[in-house]
Design a protein around this motif. Structure first.
Motif, PDB file in Angstrom:
ATOM      1  N   ARG A  78       0.823  -1.215   0.000  1.00 30.92           N
ATOM      2  CA  ARG A  78       0.000   0.000   0.000  1.00 30.92           C
ATOM      3  C   ARG A  78       0.853   1.260   0.000  1.00 30.92           C
ATOM      4  O   ARG A  78       0.423   2.309  -0.469  1.00 30.92           O
ATOM      5  N   THR A  81       3.300   3.310  -4.842  1.00 33.56           N
ATOM      6  CA  THR A  81       2.346   3.981  -5.721  1.00 33.56           C
ATOM      7  C   THR A  81       1.875   2.949  -6.735  1.00 33.56           C
ATOM      8  O   THR A  81       2.640   2.531  -7.610  1.00 33.56           O
ATOM      9  N   LEU A  82       0.636   2.535  -6.580  1.00 36.95           N
ATOM     10  CA  LEU A  82       0.101   1.476  -7.428  1.00 36.95           C
ATOM     11  C   LEU A  82      -1.021   2.022  -8.307  1.00 36.95           C
ATOM     12  O   LEU A  82      -1.872   2.772  -7.831  1.00 36.95           O
ATOM     13  N   ASN A  83      -0.997   1.618  -9.557  1.00 34.45           N
ATOM     14  CA  ASN A  83      -2.127   1.974 -10.408  1.00 34.45           C
ATOM     15  C   ASN A  83      -3.225   0.927 -10.198  1.00 34.45           C
ATOM     16  O   ASN A  83      -2.983  -0.120  -9.579  1.00 34.45           O
ATOM     17  N   PRO A  84      -4.419   1.183 -10.681  1.00 30.62           N
ATOM     18  CA  PRO A  84      -5.527   0.245 -10.455  1.00 30.62           C
ATOM     19  C   PRO A  84      -5.244  -1.169 -10.957  1.00 30.62           C
ATOM     20  O   PRO A  84      -5.643  -2.148 -10.322  1.00 30.62           O
ATOM     21  N   GLU A  85      -4.535  -1.286 -12.059  1.00 29.46           N
ATOM     22  CA  GLU A  85      -4.213  -2.616 -12.594  1.00 29.46           C
ATOM     23  C   GLU A  85      -3.301  -3.388 -11.626  1.00 29.46           C
ATOM     24  O   GLU A  85      -3.497  -4.576 -11.381  1.00 29.46           O
ATOM     25  N   GLU A  86      -2.291  -2.699 -11.091  1.00 25.50           N
ATOM     26  CA  GLU A  86      -1.380  -3.341 -10.130  1.00 25.50           C
ATOM     27  C   GLU A  86      -2.130  -3.744  -8.861  1.00 25.50           C
ATOM     28  O   GLU A  86      -1.923  -4.831  -8.341  1.00 25.50           O
ATOM     29  N   ARG A  87      -2.985  -2.860  -8.370  1.00 26.62           N
ATOM     30  CA  ARG A  87      -3.794  -3.187  -7.176  1.00 26.62           C
ATOM     31  C   ARG A  87      -4.641  -4.429  -7.441  1.00 26.62           C
ATOM     32  O   ARG A  87      -4.759  -5.301  -6.596  1.00 26.62           O
TER      33      ARG A  87
END
Length: 115
Positions: A78, A81-87
């Motif tokens: 968390r 810095t994660l984009n929605p795809e990585e999350r």
């Protein structure tokens, strides 16, 4: 309430709880603590009933370690810095681990006992 009805009520409570968690409603810290206490209490009663089986005690310890490791891993991820795809990929990977554990439980409990 008969034993079978009491067991069913407990099972229904557990399924209701799991459904709420799986629907992303999550649990508060207090609710999570109650769940952990309840899980520990149920396993403790098995340990007492079956004579302090070391395997049961180890399982309880391993569950605590796994929960802590999962939480620590999620907290670390968390911070990135994660984009929605990585999350989504991370969520998917963790969900597969949980599914694997559920499948192991189902398979292990239903297999005939070896003499």
């Amino acid at each position: 309430m008969s034993d079978s009805k009491a067991a069913l009520a407990c099972s229904e409570d557990l399924w209701q709880l799991l459904n709420e968690v799986n629907l992303c409603h999550g649990l508060s810290y207090d609710e999570l603590e109650v769940l952990q206490d309840t899980a520990d209490s149920r396993l403790d009663s098995l340990v007492r009933q079956y004579g302090g089986q070391q395997a049961l005690e180890q399982f309880q310890h391993d569950c605590r370690c796994m929960a802590k490791s999962m939480q620590t891993s999620c907290q670390t991820l968390r911070l990135a810095t994660l984009n929605p795809e990585e999350r989504g990929r991370i969520w998917d990977a963790f969900q597969y681990q949980m599914a694997y554990l559920q499948a192991c439980l189902q398979r292990s409990f239903e297999q005939p006992m070896k003499p």
